[in-house]
Write a protein that holds these residues in place. Structure first.
Motif, PDB file in Angstrom:
ATOM      1  N   UNK A  14      -1.894  -0.900 -31.208  1.00  0.00           N
ATOM      2  CA  UNK A  14      -1.883   0.565 -31.128  1.00  0.00           C
ATOM      3  C   UNK A  14      -0.707   1.099 -30.332  1.00  0.00           C
ATOM      4  N   UNK A  15      -0.374   0.472 -29.270  1.00  0.00           N
ATOM      5  CA  UNK A  15       0.688   0.987 -28.404  1.00  0.00           C
ATOM      6  C   UNK A  15       2.039   0.353 -28.707  1.00  0.00           C
ATOM      7  N   UNK A  16       2.122  -0.981 -28.605  1.00  0.00           N
ATOM      8  CA  UNK A  16       3.414  -1.646 -28.749  1.00  0.00           C
ATOM      9  C   UNK A  16       3.971  -1.574 -30.153  1.00  0.00           C
ATOM     10  N   UNK A  17       3.246  -2.024 -31.142  1.00  0.00           N
ATOM     11  CA  UNK A  17       3.754  -2.066 -32.512  1.00  0.00           C
ATOM     12  C   UNK A  17       4.039  -0.675 -33.065  1.00  0.00           C
ATOM     13  N   UNK A  18       3.164   0.247 -32.824  1.00  0.00           N
ATOM     14  CA  UNK A  18       3.361   1.601 -33.350  1.00  0.00           C
ATOM     15  C   UNK A  18       4.575   2.281 -32.726  1.00  0.00           C
ATOM     16  N   UNK A  19       4.786   2.075 -31.432  1.00  0.00           N
ATOM     17  CA  UNK A  19       5.961   2.673 -30.790  1.00  0.00           C
ATOM     18  C   UNK A  19       7.260   2.116 -31.366  1.00  0.00           C
ATOM     19  N   UNK A  20       7.325   0.810 -31.547  1.00  0.00           N
ATOM     20  CA  UNK A  20       8.536   0.216 -32.126  1.00  0.00           C
ATOM     21  C   UNK A  20       8.743   0.689 -33.554  1.00  0.00           C
ATOM     22  N   UNK A  21       7.694   0.793 -34.309  1.00  0.00           N
ATOM     23  CA  UNK A  21       7.815   1.257 -35.696  1.00  0.00           C
ATOM     24  C   UNK A  21       8.269   2.713 -35.766  1.00  0.00           C
TER      25      UNK A  21
ATOM     26  N   UNK B 177       8.690  -8.592 -33.020  1.00  0.00           N
ATOM     27  CA  UNK B 177       8.507 -10.026 -33.246  1.00  0.00           C
ATOM     28  C   UNK B 177       7.761 -10.687 -32.090  1.00  0.00           C
ATOM     29  N   UNK B 178       8.088 -10.298 -30.857  1.00  0.00           N
ATOM     30  CA  UNK B 178       7.386 -10.864 -29.701  1.00  0.00           C
ATOM     31  C   UNK B 178       5.909 -10.468 -29.702  1.00  0.00           C
ATOM     32  N   UNK B 179       5.638  -9.219 -30.011  1.00  0.00           N
ATOM     33  CA  UNK B 179       4.239  -8.769 -30.052  1.00  0.00           C
ATOM     34  C   UNK B 179       3.453  -9.472 -31.155  1.00  0.00           C
TER      35      UNK B 179
END
Length: 534
Positions: free
Chosen positions: A147-154, A348-350
Motif C-alpha cells: 500500500x505504501x511503498x509500491x504505490x508511491x513508486x508507481x 524491485x527491493x520491495x
C-alpha cells in the motif's frame, strides 16, 4: 510431499473420570460435555469439590465419637503396675507416620508430574502464540509494503512515463498486481484475536500453576514437619508439644480434605475437556475463525484442503509477474529515463522482500507447526497433568486418613500423660521408702534429735525417756554428721544411727544392752551439752 500429522488419543484415566456421574446441586444428572459457561455444568464440577467437604465432616464426626469414648469408656489403668499399656498407641503413631511419609512421597511425584504437564502446556501455548504473532506481523508487513511503498513508486513512475503510453500500460498492469496482493492478504483470516486469547490463557495458566505447585509443596513439607514433631513430642512427653501437634494435625487434615476436593474437581473438569477438545475449541473460535480453518489446524489431515493455499498462490504469482515487469522496465527505460532507475530499484527491493515474506508466511500457515503445539499442549495437560492430579488426590486421601488416626493417637497420648500425673499424685508421702517424701519430711525446726532412737522397740520406747529441758541448744544447727547425710538425699533422722533408731531392732534387748545405746559418752556431752543426758 505428504503432511506429517501427530495423532492425539485421550488416555484411559480421562475417560474413567469423564464417565463419573455428573450431578447438580439437587442431585439431578447433567450432561458431562465440557461446557464451563453453563451453570448446570459448573454445579456438577462443584459437587465433586464437595467430596472433600464430606470427608472432612466424616473425619470430624469420627473424632468426636472417639473423644467421647475416651471421656466415658476409657480403659482403666492397671493398679498393680501403675503403668498403662502404651504398645497400641506407639504402634498406631508409627503406622500413621509411615502412611503420611508414603503419602508425601506420592504427593511429591504427583506435584512434579502436574508441574511438568502444565509447563509443557504453557510452553506449547506460548510457542503457538509466537507463531500466530509472526503470521500477523508478516501479513501486516506485506500489506504495508504494497500500500505504501509500491504505490508511491508507481505514482512517481507514472509521472516520469507520462509521455509513453506503452510504459504507462505496464505500470497499470503492475498496479493491478499490487491490488491483488493487498486483496488476498486482507482476505486471510485475522489471527490477532486468537493470538491475544492464547497469550492470556498462557499467562493465567502459568500464574495459577506456580501458586498451585508452591501450595502443594508447602503442604507436603508441613506434613513431614508434623511427623517429626510427633516423634519429638512422644519422646519428650511434653504437654505443650502435644497441644502444638494436635493443632498442626487438625490444620493439616482440613487442608488435605480441601486439596482432595479441589484436585478431584479439577481432574474431572480437565478430563471432560480432554475427551473431546476439538469440539470445544471450534465452538470457542467460531467468532473469528471459520470452521475450515479451525479443522485444518486441529486435525491437520492430508484430506483437508489448505484454506490459505489459493490466496498465497495468487500473491506469489502476482509478485513474480511484477518482478518480471520490473526487470524489463529496468532494461528498456533506464537508458531513456535515468531518473526512473531509483524508483524501479526501490520496487524491485520491495518485491524481493515481499516474496521472502510470502515464503515464510506459507511455512508458518502450514498446519504442521501449530498442530504439533496443539498436540503437545493436550499431551502435557491430559497425560502428565491429569495423572499428576490423580496422584495428588491419592496423597490427600491417604494424608487425611493418616492424620485423623494421628489425631486420635495424640488424644490418647494426652490421656495417658494425665494418667501418669495422677499416678504421681497417688504416692504416699508418709512412705519412708519414697525419696520425695523423705526429702519433704525434714524440717530443721521440727527435727526431733532428743535421742538416737526414733521408734518403739520390743522392750522400751522413746516416750519412756524424760523430755529434754528447753534451752538455747534447741536452736543449734544440725550436727555435722546429719548435714553430711542430707547431702546424699537421706533424712538426718535415720542416718548414722543404730538399728534400734530405724524401727528395725533385734528381737529383744536386755537392760544391759540398752545402756550403751541410751547413754552418752564424754565426747558427745562436750559436743551436745547436757541437754540430752539421761
Amino acid at each position: 510431499m505428504a503432511t506429517a500429522r501427530l495423532d492425539y488419543v485421550a488416555p484411559w484415566w480421562t475417560y474413567w473420570l469423564h464417565n463419573f456421574p455428573h450431578l447438580n446441586f439437587v442431585f439431578q444428572s447433567v450432561d458431562n460435555t465440557f461446557k464451563p459457561e453453563e451453570p448446570s455444568y459448573q454445579q456438577s464440577v462443584v459437587v465433586f469439590a464437595f467430596i472433600g467437604a464430606a470427608g472432612l465432616c466424616l473425619s470430624l464426626l469420627l473424632l468426636a465419637v472417639y473423644l467421647l469414648w475416651l471421656c466415658v469408656c476409657r480403659q482403666d489403668i492397671d493398679e498393680e503396675t501403675k503403668r498403662p499399656n502404651t504398645c497400641c498407641v506407639t504402634w498406631a503413631a508409627v503406622l500413621s507416620g509411615l502412611i503420611i511419609c508414603s503419602a508425601v512421597g506420592v504427593g511429591f511425584y504427583g506435584n512434579s508430574e502436574t508441574n511438568d504437564g502444565m509447563y509443557q502446556l504453557t510452553y506449547s501455548l506460548y510457542n503457538a502464540n509466537h507463531t500466530l504473532g509472526s503470521i500477523n506481523n508478516m501479513v501486516s508487513g506485506a500489506v504495508n509494503n504494497a500500500e505504501s511503498g509500491l504505490k508511491q513508486h508507481l505514482e512517481r513512475l507514472d509521472e516520469i512515463f507520462s509521455m509513453r503510453p506503452d510504459l504507462l500500460q505496464a505500470l497499470r498492469f503492475m498496479q493491478l498486481m499490487v491490488n491483488n496482493v493487498i486483496k488476498e492478504m486482507t482476505a486471510l483470516p485475522d489471527l490477532s484475536a486468537a493470538n491475544g486469547d492464547l497469550g492470556v490463557v498462557a499467562d493465567q495458566t502459568a500464574f495459577v500453576e506456580y501458586y498451585r505447585w508452591l501450595t502443594y509443596l508447602l503442604l507436603l513439607i508441613f506434613d513431614l514437619v508434623i511427623c517429626l514433631t510427633l516423634c519429638l513430642g512422644m519422646a519428650k512427653q511434653s504437654r505443650w508439644l502435644i497441644i502444638l501437634i494436635m493443632g498442626l494435625v487438625m490444620l493439616s487434615m482440613v487442608l488435605s480434605w480441601v486439596s482432595l476436593g479441589a484436585g478431584m474437581a479439577t481432574a474431572v473438569g480437565t478430563s471432560d475437556f480432554c475427551v473431546s477438545p476439538d469440539k470445544f475449541i471450534v465452538n470457542q473460535t467460531k467468532d473469528f475463525l471459520t470452521a475450515d480453518v479451525a479443522h485444518y489446524y486441529l486435525f491437520c489431515s492430508p484430506n483437508l484442503p489448505n484454506p490459505f493455499q489459493q490466496s498465497l498462490t495468487i500473491c506469489q504469482r502476482s509478485v513474480t509477474t511484477m518482478q518480471i515487469q520490473i526487470q524489463n522496465l529496468l532494461r528498456l527505460t533506464v537508458p531513456i529515463f535515468p531518473s526512473a532507475e531509483k524508483d524501479l530499484l526501490g520496487i524491485q527491493r520491495l518485491l524481493n522482500s515481499t516474496e521472502f515474506s510470502l515464503h515464510q508466511l506459507t511455512a508458518l500457515l502450514d498446519c504442521r507447526g501449530i498442530h504439533k503445539d496443539y498436540v503437545d499442549a493436550l499431551i502435557g495437560m491430559c497425560y502428565d497433568g491429569v495423572e499428576g492430579l490423580l496422584y495428588l488426590s491419592l496423597f490427600s486421601l491417604l494424608a487425611a486418613g493418616a492424620l485423623s488416626a494421628m489425631l486420635c493417637t495424640t488424644l490418647r497420648v494426652w490421656t495417658l500423660m494425665g494418667s501418669r500425673d495422677r499416678e504421681y499424685d497417688d504416692i504416699d508421702e508418709e512412705d519412708p521408702f519414697n525419696p520425695q517424701a523423705r526429702r519433704l519430711s525434714y524440717n530443721p525446726r521440727r527435727s526431733n534429735i532428743h535421742s538416737f532412737c526414733s521408734y518403739t522397740s520390743s522392750i522400751g520406747s522413746q516416750t519412756s525417756l524424760p523430755p529434754p529441758p528447753q534451752s538455747a541448744s534447741n536452736t543449734l544447727q544440725p550436727p555435722e554428721y546429719m548435714n553430711q547425710a542430707m547431702l546424699f538425699g537421706g533424712s538426718p533422722r535415720y542416718e548414722n544411727m543404730p538399728l534400734i533408731g530405724r524401727g528395725s531392732p533385734p528381737p529383744s534387748y536386755s537392760p544391759s544392752m540398752r545402756t550403751p545405746y541410751m547413754s552418752m559418752t564424754e565426747a558427745q556431752i562436750r559436743h551436745f551439752g547436757t541437754d540430752f543426758q539421761i
